[in-house]
Design a protein around this motif. Structure first.
Motif, PDB file in Angstrom:
ATOM      1  N   VAL A 164       0.535  -1.503   0.266  1.00  0.00           N
ATOM      2  CA  VAL A 164      -0.278   0.194   0.586  1.00  0.00           C
ATOM      3  C   VAL A 164       0.456   1.148  -0.081  1.00  0.00           C
ATOM      4  O   VAL A 164       1.841   1.594   0.240  1.00  0.00           O
ATOM      5  CB  VAL A 164      -0.818  -0.209   1.065  1.00  0.00           C
ATOM      6  CG1 VAL A 164      -1.945  -0.910   1.306  1.00  0.00           C
ATOM      7  CG2 VAL A 164      -0.666  -0.377   2.751  1.00  0.00           C
ATOM      8  N   VAL A 165       0.290   2.427  -0.377  1.00  0.00           N
ATOM      9  CA  VAL A 165       1.134   3.591  -0.050  1.00  0.00           C
ATOM     10  C   VAL A 165       0.537   4.313   1.018  1.00  0.00           C
ATOM     11  O   VAL A 165      -0.303   4.038   1.357  1.00  0.00           O
ATOM     12  CB  VAL A 165       0.893   4.583  -1.859  1.00  0.00           C
ATOM     13  CG1 VAL A 165      -0.353   4.719  -1.788  1.00  0.00           C
ATOM     14  CG2 VAL A 165       1.937   6.257  -1.260  1.00  0.00           C
ATOM     15  N   VAL A 166       1.492   4.678   1.587  1.00  0.00           N
ATOM     16  CA  VAL A 166       0.997   5.526   2.813  1.00  0.00           C
ATOM     17  C   VAL A 166       1.316   7.274   2.572  1.00  0.00           C
ATOM     18  O   VAL A 166       2.205   7.625   2.313  1.00  0.00           O
ATOM     19  CB  VAL A 166       1.889   5.544   3.812  1.00  0.00           C
ATOM     20  CG1 VAL A 166       1.607   5.571   5.245  1.00  0.00           C
ATOM     21  CG2 VAL A 166       1.895   3.703   4.028  1.00  0.00           C
ATOM     22  N   PRO A 246      -3.282   8.873  13.445  1.00  0.00           N
ATOM     23  CA  PRO A 246      -4.129   9.738  12.867  1.00  0.00           C
ATOM     24  C   PRO A 246      -4.417  10.561  11.864  1.00  0.00           C
ATOM     25  O   PRO A 246      -4.859  10.792  11.108  1.00  0.00           O
ATOM     26  CB  PRO A 246      -5.248  10.631  14.292  1.00  0.00           C
ATOM     27  CG  PRO A 246      -3.983  11.029  15.095  1.00  0.00           C
ATOM     28  CD  PRO A 246      -2.428   9.029  14.581  1.00  0.00           C
ATOM     29  N   ASP A 247      -2.979  10.459  11.669  1.00  0.00           N
ATOM     30  CA  ASP A 247      -2.433  11.510  10.864  1.00  0.00           C
ATOM     31  C   ASP A 247      -1.671  11.314   9.087  1.00  0.00           C
ATOM     32  O   ASP A 247      -0.963  12.109   8.287  1.00  0.00           O
ATOM     33  CB  ASP A 247      -1.315  12.361  11.505  1.00  0.00           C
ATOM     34  CG  ASP A 247      -0.159  11.887  12.008  1.00  0.00           C
ATOM     35  OD1 ASP A 247      -0.325  10.816  12.099  1.00  0.00           O
ATOM     36  OD2 ASP A 247       0.797  12.576  12.761  1.00  0.00           O
ATOM     37  N   VAL A 248      -1.501  10.041   8.913  1.00  0.00           N
ATOM     38  CA  VAL A 248      -1.847   9.501   7.703  1.00  0.00           C
ATOM     39  C   VAL A 248      -2.610   8.480   7.302  1.00  0.00           C
ATOM     40  O   VAL A 248      -3.472   7.541   8.507  1.00  0.00           O
ATOM     41  CB  VAL A 248      -0.121   9.016   7.778  1.00  0.00           C
ATOM     42  CG1 VAL A 248       0.709   9.837   7.905  1.00  0.00           C
ATOM     43  CG2 VAL A 248       0.189   7.150   8.696  1.00  0.00           C
ATOM     44  N   VAL A 249      -2.397   7.758   6.113  1.00  0.00           N
ATOM     45  CA  VAL A 249      -3.979   6.715   6.009  1.00  0.00           C
ATOM     46  C   VAL A 249      -3.062   6.485   5.061  1.00  0.00           C
ATOM     47  O   VAL A 249      -1.764   6.895   4.256  1.00  0.00           O
ATOM     48  CB  VAL A 249      -4.865   7.412   5.243  1.00  0.00           C
ATOM     49  CG1 VAL A 249      -5.281   8.018   6.116  1.00  0.00           C
ATOM     50  CG2 VAL A 249      -4.684   8.154   3.319  1.00  0.00           C
ATOM     51  N   HIS A 250      -3.476   4.504   4.686  1.00  0.00           N
ATOM     52  CA  HIS A 250      -2.659   3.961   3.391  1.00  0.00           C
ATOM     53  C   HIS A 250      -4.421   3.524   2.582  1.00  0.00           C
ATOM     54  O   HIS A 250      -4.553   3.437   2.950  1.00  0.00           O
ATOM     55  CB  HIS A 250      -2.250   2.838   4.375  1.00  0.00           C
ATOM     56  CG  HIS A 250      -3.360   1.743   4.792  1.00  0.00           C
ATOM     57  ND1 HIS A 250      -3.694   2.211   6.053  1.00  0.00           N
ATOM     58  CD2 HIS A 250      -4.008   0.729   4.006  1.00  0.00           C
ATOM     59  CE1 HIS A 250      -4.494   0.700   6.419  1.00  0.00           C
ATOM     60  NE2 HIS A 250      -4.611   0.414   4.637  1.00  0.00           N
ATOM     61  N   SER A 292      -6.753  -3.983  10.126  1.00  0.00           N
ATOM     62  CA  SER A 292      -7.849  -3.489   9.291  1.00  0.00           C
ATOM     63  C   SER A 292      -7.219  -3.575   7.934  1.00  0.00           C
ATOM     64  O   SER A 292      -6.188  -3.165   7.644  1.00  0.00           O
ATOM     65  CB  SER A 292      -8.135  -2.054   9.960  1.00  0.00           C
ATOM     66  OG  SER A 292      -9.251  -1.381   8.166  1.00  0.00           O
ATOM     67  N   THR A 293      -8.120  -3.682   7.106  1.00  0.00           N
ATOM     68  CA  THR A 293      -7.988  -3.689   5.861  1.00  0.00           C
ATOM     69  C   THR A 293      -8.527  -2.988   4.251  1.00  0.00           C
ATOM     70  O   THR A 293      -8.376  -2.557   3.581  1.00  0.00           O
ATOM     71  CB  THR A 293      -7.522  -4.977   4.586  1.00  0.00           C
ATOM     72  OG1 THR A 293      -9.548  -5.622   5.354  1.00  0.00           O
ATOM     73  CG2 THR A 293      -6.759  -5.616   4.969  1.00  0.00           C
ATOM     74  N   GLU A 294      -9.117  -2.143   5.690  1.00  0.00           N
ATOM     75  CA  GLU A 294     -10.255  -0.954   4.446  1.00  0.00           C
ATOM     76  C   GLU A 294      -9.318  -0.060   4.684  1.00  0.00           C
ATOM     77  O   GLU A 294      -8.580   0.653   4.937  1.00  0.00           O
ATOM     78  CB  GLU A 294     -11.217  -0.157   5.630  1.00  0.00           C
ATOM     79  CG  GLU A 294     -12.075  -1.769   6.219  1.00  0.00           C
ATOM     80  CD  GLU A 294     -13.161  -1.691   5.577  1.00  0.00           C
ATOM     81  OE1 GLU A 294     -13.644  -1.258   4.083  1.00  0.00           O
ATOM     82  OE2 GLU A 294     -13.568  -3.538   5.294  1.00  0.00           O
ATOM     83  N   PRO A 295      -9.890   0.149   2.907  1.00  0.00           N
ATOM     84  CA  PRO A 295      -9.037   1.354   1.821  1.00  0.00           C
ATOM     85  C   PRO A 295      -8.749   2.713   3.123  1.00  0.00           C
ATOM     86  O   PRO A 295     -10.268   3.169   3.201  1.00  0.00           O
ATOM     87  CB  PRO A 295      -9.550   1.212   0.778  1.00  0.00           C
ATOM     88  CG  PRO A 295     -10.691   0.367   0.773  1.00  0.00           C
ATOM     89  CD  PRO A 295     -10.767  -0.392   1.948  1.00  0.00           C
ATOM     90  N   GLY A 296      -7.556   3.177   3.047  1.00  0.00           N
ATOM     91  CA  GLY A 296      -7.893   4.968   3.421  1.00  0.00           C
ATOM     92  C   GLY A 296      -8.022   4.880   4.452  1.00  0.00           C
ATOM     93  O   GLY A 296      -7.823   5.400   5.918  1.00  0.00           O
TER      94      GLY A 296
END
Length: 299
Positions: A164-166, A246-250, A292-296
């Motif tokens: 994934v991209v972070v 909380p300040d990054v997503v994948h 968790s494998t949910e996008p974002g």
């Protein structure tokens, strides 16, 4: 001519620092002593290793070749020293190295149960040293993520997992269900491009920015830079979900293949425990199950 390993270590320090003062401080010796040792080494090799002036120190072609070979030679010598010490003190130990996101508890426990007198240890690695730890004897086996330098190693594939991209949580792509690799071509990659050759080889990718890429050795350091809008990183899914903040997503990358995880060990490691552990690892091999494998999902 026999190569003096002490002088070789001195040479590597200067070659990596490209500064005699910093190299001397790193080696805890006086700079004049270091300079004399390097000059003596050049005389022994009959080759100039550095071009020096008041402003800079630069490796010659001979120096670049020596640096390429020296690291492997010093690692081999260190591995030999560790093996001899183990034999001399009859230390029954077995060390398992692992990358972030990979859990080796079950395998370590199984080996310890089979050998009650064996001390089983674990060692956390990074992309930079995941292979080196088995070459220099710090670990008997290492769970490595490809690509990695495979020289002097034997590898057994175990499993694959998505990458994934972070991104920063407020990035323009943060709300997407997934992204294509081409959409990331203009982003600044904060890790060694060789770790993500698909990104490195993108056609029409803009040239690298003038500012040098920061040297980031841990996942924690990479995520700090991502959160500060310094760039992006590509990580295995289990690694990304392990570090929750909380300040990054994948996000999934639709056209990026999975990460291959292998078990690696040194070719010259003849311990009967190695093939025994390989069998254990193969039987228990399965991709990590992230929370968790949910996008974002937030990291």
């Amino acid at each position: 001519m026999d190569v003096d390993l002490r002088k070789l270590r001195y040479f590597v320090a200067v070659a990596e620092e490209l500064h005699f003062g910093r190299a001397a401080a790193r080696l805890h010796i006086a700079q004049p002593v270091l300079s004399r040792q390097i000059r003596a080494f050049e005389q022994e090799l009959r080759a100039e290793l550095f071009v020096r002036d008041r402003r800079s120190t630069v490796l010659t072609e001979a120096g670049r070749q020596l640096l390429t070979d020296a690291r492997a030679l010093l690692a081999s010598a260190e591995a030999l020293r560790r093996r001899v010490q183990r034999a001399a003190h009859d230390r029954q130990t077995f060390t398992i190295a692992f990358m972030p996101g990979i859990i080796v508890t079950a395998e370590a426990r199984a080996l310890a149960q089979l050998h009650p007198d064996l001390t089983v240890g674990v060692l956390r690695t990074s992309w930079a040293d995941q292979a080196a730890v088995v070459r220099d004897g710090r670990a008997d086996v290492s769970y490595v993520r490809l690509p990695t330098d495979q020289r002097g190693l034997r590898l057994r594939p175990l499993f694959t997992e998505p990458r994934v991209v972070v991104l920063p949580s407020e990035h323009r792509l943060a709300g997407a269900a997934s992204v294509d690799l081409a959409a990331l071509g203009e982003e600044r990659l904060l890790q060694d491009p060789d770790a993500v050759p698909e990104w490195r080889d993108l056609p029409n990718r803009p040239s690298e920015p003038a500012a040098p890429r920061p040297e980031l050795n841990s996942v924690e350091e990479k995520l700090e830079h991502v959160a500060a809008y310094a760039g992006v990183v590509i990580l295995p899914l289990s690694t990304a979900t392990f570090y929750t903040r909380p300040d990054v997503v994948h996000l999934p990358v639709a056209d990026l293949g999975p990460n291959q995880v292998c078990l690696a060990w040194a070719e010259e490691n003849s311990s009967p425990l190695v093939p025994e552990f390989v069998d254990l690892a193969v039987r228990q091999a399965q991709p990590p199950r992230p929370p968790s494998t949910e996008p974002g999902a937030g990291l």
